[in-house]
Design an enzyme around this catalytic site. Structure first.
Site, PDB file in Angstrom:
ATOM      1  CE  LYS A  16     -13.499   5.648  -2.095  1.00  0.00           C
ATOM      2  NZ  LYS A  16     -13.737   5.345  -3.488  1.00  0.00           N
ATOM      3  CE1 TYR A  47       5.343 -21.286 -14.089  1.00  0.00           C
ATOM      4  CE2 TYR A  47       5.216 -19.354 -12.681  1.00  0.00           C
ATOM      5  CZ  TYR A  47       5.110 -20.719 -12.861  1.00  0.00           C
ATOM      6  OH  TYR A  47       4.764 -21.514 -11.805  1.00  0.00           O
TER       7      TYR A  47
HETATM    8  C1  LIG Z   1     -17.002  10.289  -3.557  1.00  0.00           C
HETATM    9  C2  LIG Z   1     -15.529  10.226  -3.322  1.00  0.00           C
HETATM   10  N1  LIG Z   1     -14.934  11.214  -2.650  1.00  0.00           N
HETATM   11  C3  LIG Z   1     -13.593  11.195  -2.413  1.00  0.00           C
HETATM   12  C4  LIG Z   1     -12.791  10.175  -2.870  1.00  0.00           C
HETATM   13  C5  LIG Z   1     -11.311  10.218  -2.609  1.00  0.00           C
HETATM   14  O1  LIG Z   1     -10.606  10.353  -3.808  1.00  0.00           O
HETATM   15  P1  LIG Z   1      -9.010  10.445  -3.846  1.00  0.00           P
HETATM   16  O2  LIG Z   1      -8.521   9.137  -3.347  1.00  0.00           O
HETATM   17  O3  LIG Z   1      -8.693  10.671  -5.270  1.00  0.00           O
HETATM   18  O4  LIG Z   1      -8.627  11.562  -2.947  1.00  0.00           O
HETATM   19  C6  LIG Z   1     -13.374   9.137  -3.580  1.00  0.00           C
HETATM   20  C7  LIG Z   1     -12.525   8.054  -4.093  1.00  0.00           C
HETATM   21  O5  LIG Z   1     -12.730   7.412  -5.047  1.00  0.00           O
HETATM   22  C8  LIG Z   1     -14.779   9.158  -3.823  1.00  0.00           C
HETATM   23  O6  LIG Z   1     -15.378   8.173  -4.497  1.00  0.00           O
END
Ligand SMILES: Cc1ncc(COP(=O)(O)O)c(C=O)c1O
Length: 357
Positions: free
Chosen positions: A35, A254
């Site tokens: 994602k 700045y």
């Molecule tokens: C439901 C879920 N699973 C897995 C993950 C993966 O987490 P990580 O990046 O800490 O491994 C996330 C990330 O936010 C998540 O929201």
């Protein structure tokens, strides 16, 4: 092609990290979390670099559709599921799998006249208090899913850990609640994020869901990525665009937050908050100039930073500068900015080209 800022993605490191996770998760299948543009590494490019992943997870429908439109045929899971009948139809059309975490989503499936059949991931809230059915609500939700007019292809059971990085006690508590809730129910399970995979508590489950570790960063404050045998996948790199002399007593940038205590040589590099470098980075934050650590001086601007290279040999326009990645952990830079590696990686801005290697 501009040789200024770019994010170089080491696809060998992505594959190495996947193998390391696999070895650590002994036998579990890997739902690779891609994602948020694969945490800044490029959604489609990362999925293509990881054909050995068992499935991919995204947060939103649009991300899942994008994977499909670019020919990714792996199972793709929508971690937030869908919220309207229209989204449900789209998810079916693109053969996406759905997390179901709320009664509204059960209702959408029940009301789906077309009777689309999905693989579902029923989410139980065991203490994160974000998404998911509470343990007491879970049996009813499962019963309703099992009685859908068009039965699901499969129902898997999942939960999410809130403190796998820093609290084994809370993790154990969440695991106990999860096991108690699903007692007597069949179905593959998924619990572990990156910290769950590498933490001291054996979390188990048929599927693990790593994000950060895939990209070669550590979720722990006290264990580095190298300790976990992970390699950074992204190196954010740019080059020097000017070198100047700053007389003792003058300030740089700045707000005049850095003052030269001696006659200084300052290298200006093409990277700023417009690229995703945090404005909050303080004086002294390291960057690598030609592979050597040099301290940031003055505020991060939109397109530039200044770095103190006083007393160094010749530094020229074009000298390479690494903001994080190979040789400088993104976790260290994040700590300097008072944030986490996740935010820096996801925050690399759209104008930064990705270079897959
Ligand atoms: C439901 C879920 N699973 C897995 C993950 C993966 O987490 P990580 O990046 O800490 O491994 C996330 C990330 O936010 C998540 O929201």
């Amino acid at each position: 092609m501009s040789r200024l800022i770019r994010a170089v993605i080491d696809t060998g490191a992505l594959r190495h990290n996947l193998q390391t996770i696999r070895a650590r998760a002994a036998g579990a299948r890997v739902l690779a979390v891609v994602k948020a543009n694969a945490y800044g590494h490029g959604l489609v490019q990362t999925a293509r670099a990881l054909p050995e992943a068992d499935a991919f997870a995204v947060a939103r429908l649009e991300e899942g559709i994008r994977l499909r439109e670019h020919g990714v045929r792996h199972p793709v899971v929508l971690l937030e599921g869908v919220f309207t009948a229209e989204q449900l139809r789209e998810a079916a059309r693109y053969e996406l799998e759905l997390v179901v975490h709320d009664a509204l989503q059960v209702h959408l499936l029940e009301a789906d006249a077309a009777g689309h059949r999905f693989r579902l991931w029923l989410k139980i809230d065991t203490g994160m208090n974000r998404l998911g059915f509470r343990a007491g609500e879970f049996p009813e939700a499962l019963r309703r899913l099992e009685r859908l007019p068009s039965p699901p292809l499969e129902v898997r059971l999942m939960t999410h850990l809130a403190r796998a990085d820093d609290s084994p006690a809370q993790t154990r508590e969440q695991l106990a609640r999860f096991r108690q809730a699903i007692r007597g129910h069949l179905g593959a399970t998924s619990i572990a994020n990156s910290a769950g995979v590498f933490g001291e508590t054996a979390v188990g489950g048929e599927w693990v869901r790593p994000g950060l570790a895939l990209y070669g960063a550590s979720p722990f404050a006290d264990r580095s990525a190298a300790d976990l045998k992970l390699r950074p996948a992204m190196t954010l790199t740019t080059s020097v665009i000017a070198v100047r002399s700053v007389p003792r007593g003058e300030t740089v940038g700045y707000g005049g937050t850095w003052r030269a205590e001696r006659d200084s040589r300052i290298a200006i590099a093409a990277a700023g908050y417009g690229d995703g470098l945090p404005w909050a980075l303080p004086n002294g934050t390291p960057v690598l100039v030609d592979g050597r650590r040099a301290p940031l001086c003055g505020r991060v601007s939109m397109d530039m930073i200044a770095v103190d290279v006083t007393g160094w040999g010749p530094i020229e326009v074009g000298t390479p500068v690494v903001l994080w990645g190979e040789g400088l952990a993104v976790e260290e830079v994040a700590r300097r900015a008072g944030t986490i590696a996740y935010e820096l990686l996801c925050g690399v801005s759209q104008r930064v080209p990705l270079e897959m290697r």
